[in-house]
Design a protein around this motif. Structure first.
Motif, PDB file in Angstrom:
ATOM      1  N   LEU A 161      26.290  17.485  15.287  1.00  0.00           N
ATOM      2  CA  LEU A 161      25.023  16.774  14.395  1.00  0.00           C
ATOM      3  C   LEU A 161      24.591  15.428  14.581  1.00  0.00           C
ATOM      4  CD1 LEU A 161      25.330  18.581  10.771  1.00  0.00           C
ATOM      5  CD2 LEU A 161      23.647  19.207  12.728  1.00  0.00           C
ATOM      6  N   PRO A 162      25.513  14.503  14.918  1.00  0.00           N
ATOM      7  CA  PRO A 162      24.965  13.359  15.231  1.00  0.00           C
ATOM      8  C   PRO A 162      24.254  13.081  16.553  1.00  0.00           C
ATOM      9  CG  PRO A 162      27.271  13.168  14.308  1.00  0.00           C
ATOM     10  CD  PRO A 162      27.007  14.643  14.583  1.00  0.00           C
ATOM     11  N   GLN A 163      24.648  13.696  17.552  1.00  0.00           N
ATOM     12  CA  GLN A 163      24.023  13.718  18.643  1.00  0.00           C
ATOM     13  C   GLN A 163      22.676  14.326  18.714  1.00  0.00           C
ATOM     14  OE1 GLN A 163      27.413  15.682  20.730  1.00  0.00           O
ATOM     15  NE2 GLN A 163      25.879  17.279  21.730  1.00  0.00           N
ATOM     16  N   TYR A 164      22.560  15.411  17.973  1.00  0.00           N
ATOM     17  CA  TYR A 164      21.345  16.111  17.890  1.00  0.00           C
ATOM     18  C   TYR A 164      20.193  15.140  17.023  1.00  0.00           C
ATOM     19  CZ  TYR A 164      22.291  20.607  19.910  1.00  0.00           C
ATOM     20  OH  TYR A 164      22.405  21.670  20.804  1.00  0.00           O
ATOM     21  N   ALA A 165      20.689  14.513  15.917  1.00  0.00           N
ATOM     22  CA  ALA A 165      19.900  13.667  15.225  1.00  0.00           C
ATOM     23  C   ALA A 165      19.572  12.517  15.950  1.00  0.00           C
ATOM     24  CB  ALA A 165      20.886  13.091  13.961  1.00  0.00           C
ATOM     25  N   THR A 212      10.337   3.248  25.238  1.00  0.00           N
ATOM     26  CA  THR A 212      11.467   2.793  25.585  1.00  0.00           C
ATOM     27  C   THR A 212      12.722   3.039  24.712  1.00  0.00           C
ATOM     28  OG1 THR A 212      10.360   1.080  26.882  1.00  0.00           O
ATOM     29  CG2 THR A 212      12.657   0.538  26.346  1.00  0.00           C
ATOM     30  N   VAL A 213      12.166   2.587  23.511  1.00  0.00           N
ATOM     31  CA  VAL A 213      13.271   2.813  22.304  1.00  0.00           C
ATOM     32  C   VAL A 213      13.832   4.584  22.389  1.00  0.00           C
ATOM     33  CG1 VAL A 213      14.013   2.924  19.758  1.00  0.00           C
ATOM     34  CG2 VAL A 213      12.577   0.994  21.060  1.00  0.00           C
ATOM     35  N   GLY A 214      12.975   5.293  22.487  1.00  0.00           N
ATOM     36  CA  GLY A 214      13.186   6.776  22.592  1.00  0.00           C
ATOM     37  C   GLY A 214      14.265   7.276  23.814  1.00  0.00           C
ATOM     38  N   MET A 215      14.037   6.459  24.985  1.00  0.00           N
ATOM     39  CA  MET A 215      14.809   6.799  25.980  1.00  0.00           C
ATOM     40  C   MET A 215      16.169   6.360  25.698  1.00  0.00           C
ATOM     41  SD  MET A 215      12.015   5.759  29.067  1.00  0.00           S
ATOM     42  CE  MET A 215      13.044   6.343  30.567  1.00  0.00           C
ATOM     43  N   VAL A 216      16.198   4.970  25.138  1.00  0.00           N
ATOM     44  CA  VAL A 216      17.649   4.383  24.708  1.00  0.00           C
ATOM     45  C   VAL A 216      18.337   5.280  23.642  1.00  0.00           C
ATOM     46  CG1 VAL A 216      18.666   2.498  23.428  1.00  0.00           C
ATOM     47  CG2 VAL A 216      16.865   1.904  25.026  1.00  0.00           C
ATOM     48  N   LEU A 217      17.716   5.966  22.904  1.00  0.00           N
ATOM     49  CA  LEU A 217      18.274   6.711  21.911  1.00  0.00           C
ATOM     50  C   LEU A 217      18.665   8.027  22.482  1.00  0.00           C
ATOM     51  CD1 LEU A 217      16.087   6.527  18.627  1.00  0.00           C
ATOM     52  CD2 LEU A 217      18.276   5.628  19.151  1.00  0.00           C
ATOM     53  N   CYS A 218      18.155   8.408  23.513  1.00  0.00           N
ATOM     54  CA  CYS A 218      18.530   9.902  24.255  1.00  0.00           C
ATOM     55  C   CYS A 218      19.823   9.297  24.922  1.00  0.00           C
ATOM     56  CB  CYS A 218      17.366  10.169  25.360  1.00  0.00           C
ATOM     57  SG  CYS A 218      17.893  11.786  26.079  1.00  0.00           S
ATOM     58  N   GLY A 219      19.831   8.276  25.668  1.00  0.00           N
ATOM     59  CA  GLY A 219      21.029   7.899  26.414  1.00  0.00           C
ATOM     60  C   GLY A 219      22.129   7.521  25.351  1.00  0.00           C
ATOM     61  N   VAL A 220      21.969   7.199  24.437  1.00  0.00           N
ATOM     62  CA  VAL A 220      22.895   6.862  23.276  1.00  0.00           C
ATOM     63  C   VAL A 220      23.489   8.211  22.866  1.00  0.00           C
ATOM     64  CG1 VAL A 220      23.560   6.151  20.681  1.00  0.00           C
ATOM     65  CG2 VAL A 220      22.206   4.828  22.460  1.00  0.00           C
ATOM     66  N   ALA A 221      22.566   9.469  22.760  1.00  0.00           N
ATOM     67  CA  ALA A 221      23.056  10.745  22.203  1.00  0.00           C
ATOM     68  C   ALA A 221      24.019  11.228  23.354  1.00  0.00           C
ATOM     69  CB  ALA A 221      21.867  11.573  22.118  1.00  0.00           C
ATOM     70  N   PHE A 222      23.767  10.890  24.437  1.00  0.00           N
ATOM     71  CA  PHE A 222      24.692  11.594  25.509  1.00  0.00           C
ATOM     72  C   PHE A 222      26.135  10.915  25.676  1.00  0.00           C
ATOM     73  CE2 PHE A 222      21.685  14.693  27.084  1.00  0.00           C
ATOM     74  CZ  PHE A 222      22.258  15.180  27.919  1.00  0.00           C
ATOM     75  N   VAL A 223      25.998   9.571  25.318  1.00  0.00           N
ATOM     76  CA  VAL A 223      27.379   8.836  25.123  1.00  0.00           C
ATOM     77  C   VAL A 223      28.029   9.397  23.792  1.00  0.00           C
ATOM     78  CG1 VAL A 223      28.363   6.760  24.539  1.00  0.00           C
ATOM     79  CG2 VAL A 223      26.326   6.836  25.949  1.00  0.00           C
ATOM     80  N   VAL A 224      27.160   9.674  22.680  1.00  0.00           N
ATOM     81  CA  VAL A 224      28.046  10.469  21.499  1.00  0.00           C
ATOM     82  C   VAL A 224      28.605  11.779  22.050  1.00  0.00           C
ATOM     83  CG1 VAL A 224      27.613  11.412  19.362  1.00  0.00           C
ATOM     84  CG2 VAL A 224      26.628   9.087  19.974  1.00  0.00           C
ATOM     85  N   SER A 225      27.581  12.766  22.809  1.00  0.00           N
ATOM     86  CA  SER A 225      28.170  13.895  23.008  1.00  0.00           C
ATOM     87  C   SER A 225      29.611  13.895  24.069  1.00  0.00           C
ATOM     88  CB  SER A 225      27.120  14.722  24.026  1.00  0.00           C
ATOM     89  OG  SER A 225      26.822  14.177  24.992  1.00  0.00           O
TER      90      SER A 225
END
Length: 620
Positions: free
Chosen positions: A500-504, A284-297
């Motif tokens: 780099l932030p979105q990739y991290a 669940t946390v991994g999915m949340v982080l993936c969504g956050v990465a797309f918000v950053v992108s």
């Protein structure tokens, strides 16, 4: 589970399909720039088919075969699968490091008469895969091969079919039996086997929302790479400029660094805080982080869009500049511009009212008049040259608006002030522009990748310059056989390092989601369905790629930033569903306490015996 001698190797260099659905992404993603013809697309599909079949046949077995071997060598406990799958994932990512060099091989090496060398870029991973296969086969004598004694997949399908058919007949007869619908065939197939099917069903239900994670994650090779093409590259010394598709290597490098960090620091720290960080919670946390990465992108894309500043005039106005290729200044008089002196070189733009413009040019000889109509919001360059002592004024519109979209390529137009045809070529590269006497080429003909170049004219003039992606340049050959340069548009201003932030973030999400998903699907699978459960897990990546295709074909986004935000919102909705399913899930260890004991006297069904061993062991 089947025996397979061609698993996905740790030395696998190509990106990506780390989870195994090689086929769907291979044939639906951005396969090769410029390969848009039907023949190219057909060739790409044909080349995908062997990878598809090898991947679907062997990938589900790779991790299970390896872990089964580990269990025969060392003591197996609850921590081993997590450690093993982390190491397994680490090795696969280590093989992906070759993506750092393959883009440079493609872009910088010329072969078969082409300026780019795709055969070399694809050939290197093929050679490394061959070496990996040879190493794998060389160790065959050390493997424990478990030969299936019956077809579990066929028996599972038949059991599910029989249960559905029996359930439908009872419903049609007005019966409403209690309990799970699979219990109806427990006497026929055996309680233990039916319990295994229930375990498979429970995990499949939990996995239903997971494909959308891969929908977002796999866009590193498409939307994120396209985003990188609109950003500012940086030089890497003798090997040239950083290439946009090399940015994907950041994910590989970050995953390699983060796996030990999560294993040694994050997970122990979470446990020390008294938090039960179960596999489904980690996912669940991994999915949340993936969504956050797309918000950053999405916000990075807004930065890119805000950095595009194209020259232009307001309605009712025009802009004019002068490019003096003479060795002496030229005087200009005009009712709209006034009187000014134009030195040698290319001047900046002057704003005038749209309409008829009359100019008179003098430089010591007879004056030359020019009368042209300037359209509203348009830009123009007046090129001043001398032919046989006579001043020439060439009126040329500057069309910048067609190139407002950022790109990893620079564009240039070339004015030839000589009374003969002149060709301009680049080194390195294959740019070639031909301008007739007193004429100018178009920006659309002068596309060239960002980097350092030497531009040479057939007249002997040459100039060294750095081309910025998205920038527009005007080059003018003067009467002294020198090339004058003006940068009309600044080009990409946002550094590619802002990705780099979105990739991290997405790399951290990948570790929490993907490695944990492999562990979860293995631990939650009954002994009879280890490889089947791995195949189900890997199928989620294929469905994720299908969703990418469906969304891309059905929705036309107003901007790239909007697309990123929409995908993040879609994943957010799916996370809510996943949390609900995960909350109701009962782990295998808990289910074992309530599963009825197997019925050793179950009848034979088409040769099926519940007490028959699944595997017979043999050494290679």
């Amino acid at each position: 589970m089947s025996s397979c001698l061609a698993p996905r190797s740790p030395a696998r260099p190509a990106r990506r399909r780390r989870r195994g659905a090689a086929s769907s992404a291979c044939c639906s993603s951005r396969w090769a720039p410029g390969a848009s013809s039907p023949a190219s697309a057909r060739s790409a599909r044909i080349s995908c088919r062997p990878a598809t079949r090898a991947s679907s046949g062997c990938v589900p077995d790779t991790s299970t075969v390896s872990l089964d071997r580990v269990k025969t060598v060392i003591f197996f406990n609850s921590l081993l699968p997590l450690t093993y799958f982390a190491l397994f994932y680490f090795m696969i990512n280590a093989g992906s490091l070759s993506m750092i060099i393959t883009p440079k091989l493609r872009a910088d090496v010329a072969c078969f008469g082409q300026n780019e060398c795709y055969p070399l870029a694809f050939g290197l991973p093929a050679v490394l895969m061959t070496v990996a296969l040879l190493v794998f086969v060389a160790g065959r004598a050390r493997y424990l091969i478990r030969i299936p004694s019956r077809n579990v997949i066929v028996e599972t399908i038949r059991a599910i079919y029989d249960a559905c058919a029996l359930r439908f007949r009872r419903w049609r007869n007005g019966e409403h039996p209690e309990g799970d619908w699979l219990d109806a065939v427990a006497d026929k197939y055996g309680h233990e086997f039916v319990a295994d099917i229930k375990a498979l069903k429970s995990v499949v239900v939990v996995f239903l929302p997971t494909p959308l994670f891969w929908t977002l994650y796999d866009q590193q090779g498409s939307r994120w790479t396209l985003q990188a093409e609109k950003m500012k590259m940086f030089g890497m010394g003798a090997i040239g400029d950083f290439q946009p598709d090399m940015m994907q290597a950041a994910n590989t490098v970050l995953v390699l660094m983060m796996i030990p960090f999560f294993q040694r620091v994050v997970y122990p720290a979470v446990a020390a805080c008294g938090i039960n960080f179960t596999p489904l919670r980690r996912m669940t946390v991994g999915m949340v982080l993936c969504g956050v990465a797309f918000v950053v992108s999405g916000f990075v894309q807004l930065m890119i869009d805000d950095g595009v500043h194209m020259p232009g005039a307001a309605p009712g106005l025009s802009q004019i500049r002068f490019a003096n290729t003479l060795t002496v200044p030229v005087n200009v008089t005009s009712s709209m511009i006034g009187a000014l002196t134009v030195p040698q070189g290319i001047s900046s733009y002057t704003t005038v009212s749209s309409g008829l413009i009359n100019c008179t040019f003098t430089f010591g000889g007879a004056p030359v008049s020019l009368s042209q109509t300037a359209a509203s919001t348009a830009l123009y360059t007046v090129y001043l040259a001398q032919v046989a002592g006579v001043l020439q004024a060439v009126w040329s519109p500057d069309v910048f608006s067609s190139f407002a979209e950022p790109s990893n390529k620079g564009r240039l137009q070339f004015f030839n002030s000589l009374n003969e045809t002149v060709a301009l070529t680049s080194s390195p590269g294959d740019l070639s522009l031909t301008a007739g006497a007193l004429s100018v080429t178009s920006f659309s003909d002068g596309e060239i990748l960002s980097g350092d170049y030497t531009f040479r004219a057939s007249s002997g003039a040459a100039i060294d310059m750095h081309v910025v992606g998205g920038a527009l340049y005007t080059l003018a050959l003067d009467e002294n056989n020198r090339i004058q340069v003006a940068q009309d548009v600044a080009g990409n201003q946002v550094s590619v390092l802002w990705q780099l932030p979105q990739y991290a973030i997405v790399s951290a999400g990948e570790i929490l989601f993907s490695i944990t998903g492999l562990e979860f699907s293995y631990n939650e699978a009954p002994e009879s369905m280890k490889a089947v459960m791995q195949a189900v897990w890997l199928m989620t990546t294929a469905f994720g790629s299908v969703i990418v295709i469906l969304v891309a074909e059905s929705i036309e986004f107003s901007s790239q930033a909007t697309a990123f935000f929409v995908f993040a919102a879609m994943l957010g909705a799916v996370i809510f569903l996943f949390v609900l399913l995960a909350h109701r899930y009962v782990y295998f260890e808990q289910r074992k306490k309530i599963v009825p004991a197997p019925d050793d006297n179950s009848p034979l069904v088409s040769g099926f015996r519940p007490d028959q061993p699944l595997f017979s062991e043999a050494t290679a």
